[in-house]
Design a protein around this motif. Structure first.
Motif, short mmCIF file in Angstrom:
data_model
loop_
_atom_site.label_atom_id
_atom_site.label_comp_id
_atom_site.label_asym_id
_atom_site.label_seq_id
_atom_site.Cartn_x
_atom_site.Cartn_y
_atom_site.Cartn_z
N UNK A 316 35.37 46.00 67.81
CA UNK A 316 35.82 46.81 66.69
C UNK A 316 34.76 47.67 66.05
N UNK A 317 33.59 47.77 66.65
CA UNK A 317 32.50 48.54 66.05
C UNK A 317 31.97 49.58 67.03
N UNK A 318 31.41 50.63 66.47
CA UNK A 318 30.85 51.71 67.28
C UNK A 318 29.46 52.07 66.78
N UNK A 319 28.59 52.44 67.72
CA UNK A 319 27.31 53.04 67.37
C UNK A 319 27.55 54.53 67.15
N UNK A 320 27.22 55.01 65.96
CA UNK A 320 27.49 56.40 65.59
C UNK A 320 26.20 57.07 65.15
N UNK A 321 25.91 58.21 65.72
CA UNK A 321 24.72 58.94 65.31
C UNK A 321 24.27 59.94 66.35
N UNK A 322 23.10 60.51 66.12
CA UNK A 322 22.50 61.38 67.12
C UNK A 322 22.12 60.54 68.33
N UNK A 323 21.82 61.20 69.43
CA UNK A 323 21.44 60.48 70.64
C UNK A 323 20.23 59.58 70.37
N UNK A 324 19.27 60.08 69.62
CA UNK A 324 18.07 59.29 69.33
C UNK A 324 18.41 58.10 68.43
N UNK A 325 19.30 58.30 67.47
CA UNK A 325 19.67 57.19 66.58
C UNK A 325 20.42 56.10 67.34
N UNK A 326 21.32 56.48 68.22
CA UNK A 326 22.03 55.49 69.01
C UNK A 326 21.05 54.74 69.91
N UNK A 327 20.11 55.47 70.49
CA UNK A 327 19.07 54.82 71.29
C UNK A 327 18.24 53.86 70.44
N UNK A 328 17.97 54.22 69.19
CA UNK A 328 17.24 53.33 68.28
C UNK A 328 17.97 52.00 68.12
N UNK A 329 19.28 52.08 67.93
CA UNK A 329 20.06 50.86 67.70
C UNK A 329 20.12 50.00 68.97
N UNK A 330 20.24 50.66 70.12
CA UNK A 330 20.22 49.91 71.38
C UNK A 330 18.88 49.23 71.55
N UNK A 331 17.80 49.93 71.22
CA UNK A 331 16.47 49.34 71.32
C UNK A 331 16.33 48.15 70.35
N UNK A 332 16.94 48.27 69.18
CA UNK A 332 16.90 47.16 68.20
C UNK A 332 17.61 45.92 68.74
N UNK A 333 18.80 46.12 69.31
CA UNK A 333 19.51 44.97 69.90
C UNK A 333 18.75 44.42 71.09
N UNK A 334 18.16 45.30 71.87
CA UNK A 334 17.39 44.86 73.03
C UNK A 334 16.24 43.96 72.62
N UNK A 335 15.61 44.29 71.50
CA UNK A 335 14.50 43.47 71.01
C UNK A 335 14.95 42.07 70.63
N UNK A 336 16.24 41.90 70.36
CA UNK A 336 16.79 40.57 70.03
C UNK A 336 17.12 39.76 71.27
#
Length: 401
Positions: A316-336
């Motif tokens: 039920x959730x989406x990553x929303x933002x510029x390409x760099x911002x979405x990549x930031x969030x993926x990198x944040x989850x990856x660090x977990x």
């Protein structure tokens, strides 16, 4: 630990709005309380093949194919799509309670030979009793997970290449055997947020999947499953299921999210929330708790938008933002500890290009991925749209229609 990117095959239909192709009332039988939806794309094999080919071209490793009353059968659909793709893997979702584990093991082995080793398995225990009963399954929530535990033990047992016996509460197998075991063995993906689900993951699966909760909640899940797996002497990897709205600028992305939200009238949201609130799934209840059925404050964490969950069950959730911002969030989850990202968007064909041409190069530049596919090198965006979107297909326009 690198990032593995996967996309989604909308075998229940696709379109330019968040309103599911499915109904939400009376177990999905009556549809008169759902606002009519325009621009719906039928899940015919030609359209699904377009998405599969696009995902392969864009460098996605696999596509998830769902299971359920309103979806085309995942095994048959993806087996057909293996014949029009070359490298793409298929993450086939199925319900263990409605098929023999020995037959499932045999089907997986055959699939691996037909596809040249491109099968991944997504085991869906099921959190909706109404849905389960349609398939003849009348077990309660916790017993379904106990059965899944036995199911996976049998599947792995008969993949061993020798006769296998098993005597459990739900399955009794004598001399179970897959004459030609799959090569390679398909990786098993599995999700579940309840106390009954955790031990099943720890004992049996390769990849534990969570829906897209805020990072601090995802970390709690990762720590929970990792601890259970360590007690079993095993290592489990982790994945997350998210939608994406990625654009050249943050403003454009949020404008797209806003148009999706504008399409939802109060009656549609209320009907969806009423039906979803009856789910036995702990994961579904956690998704609902992120927004509480309200349109207010849907950005529940930086670039994490809960608007999809107002009308859609499951993720039920989406990553929303510029390409760099979405990549930031993926990198944040990856660090977990998250390795596998199972993504989707509305419509799935166009959003695959937005992500593949926008976010994937960002991730590659950060060393999280292999190089961008050669077919995409030097391909610029044109007129605010991915240059290789087939036929210049329109994205969301005013009103989302």
């Amino acid at each position: 630990m690198s990032v593995h990117l996967h996309w989604f095959l909308p075998t229940g239909g696709d379109g330019r709005t968040l309103v599911d192709r499915h109904a939400y009332t009376d177990g999905g039988i009556r549809r008169d309380r759902i606002t009519p939806v325009s621009g719906v794309r039928a899940p015919d094999i030609e359209y699904l093949a377009q998405i599969a080919k696009a995902a392969e071209q864009l460098g996605f490793e696999a596509v998830l194919t769902p299971t359920g009353t309103w979806c085309e059968d995942a095994w048959l659909t993806t087996a057909a799509l293996t014949q029009v793709t070359e490298r793409l893997k298929f993450l086939v979702a199925f319900r263990p309670g409605v098929i023999s584990p020995v037959l499932a093991a045999q089907m997986a082995a055959t699939y691996q030979r037909i596809s040249r080793g491109r099968l991944l398995l997504n085991v869906v225990t099921g959190g909706d009793s109404t849905e389960q009963k349609r398939f003849g399954d009348h077990l309660d929530h916790d017993r379904r997970y106990a059965r899944t535990d036995e199911f996976l033990q049998v599947v792995r047992g008969v993949w061993g290449g020798a006769p296998f016996d098993f005597h459990g509460e739900h399955y009794q197998v004598e001399g179970g055997l897959t004459a030609l075991p799959p090569d390679p063995l398909p990786e098993i993906f599995f999700g579940g947020s309840s106390a009954a689900a955790g031990p099943v993951a720890a004992r049996n699966v390769d990849v534990y999947l969570t829906w897209g909760e805020p990072p601090e909640q995802v970390k709690q899940k990762v720590d929970w499953i990792r601890g259970l797996a360590e007690r079993e002497g095993r290592t489990v990897r982790f994945g997350i299921r998210l939608h994406t709205i990625s654009r050249d600028s943050s403003k454009e992305a949020w404008a797209t999210a806003g148009r999706l939200l504008d399409d939802l009238d109060p009656e549609t949201v209320a009907a969806a929330q009423q039906a979803l609130g009856k789910s036995e799934s702990v994961g579904q209840q956690r998704m609902l708790a992120l927004h509480g059925g309200s349109r207010d404050k849907l950005e529940i964490s930086p670039n994490l938008w809960a608007g999809v969950g107002l009308v859609r069950g499951g993720a039920g959730t989406a990553l929303v933002g510029s390409h760099a911002e979405v990549a930031d969030r993926i990198e944040e989850y990856h660090a977990l500890g998250i390795e596998h990202f199972v993504l989707s968007g509305y419509p799935h064909l166009e959003e695959a290009y937005w992500f593949g041409e926008g976010v994937r190069p960002e991730l590659a530049a950060r060393g999280l991925l292999a190089a961008v596919p050669s077919s995409l090198e030097g391909v610029p965006a044109v007129n605010g749209r991915p240059a290789s979107a087939p036929g210049g297909a329109p994205l969301l326009v005013a009103g989302g229609r």
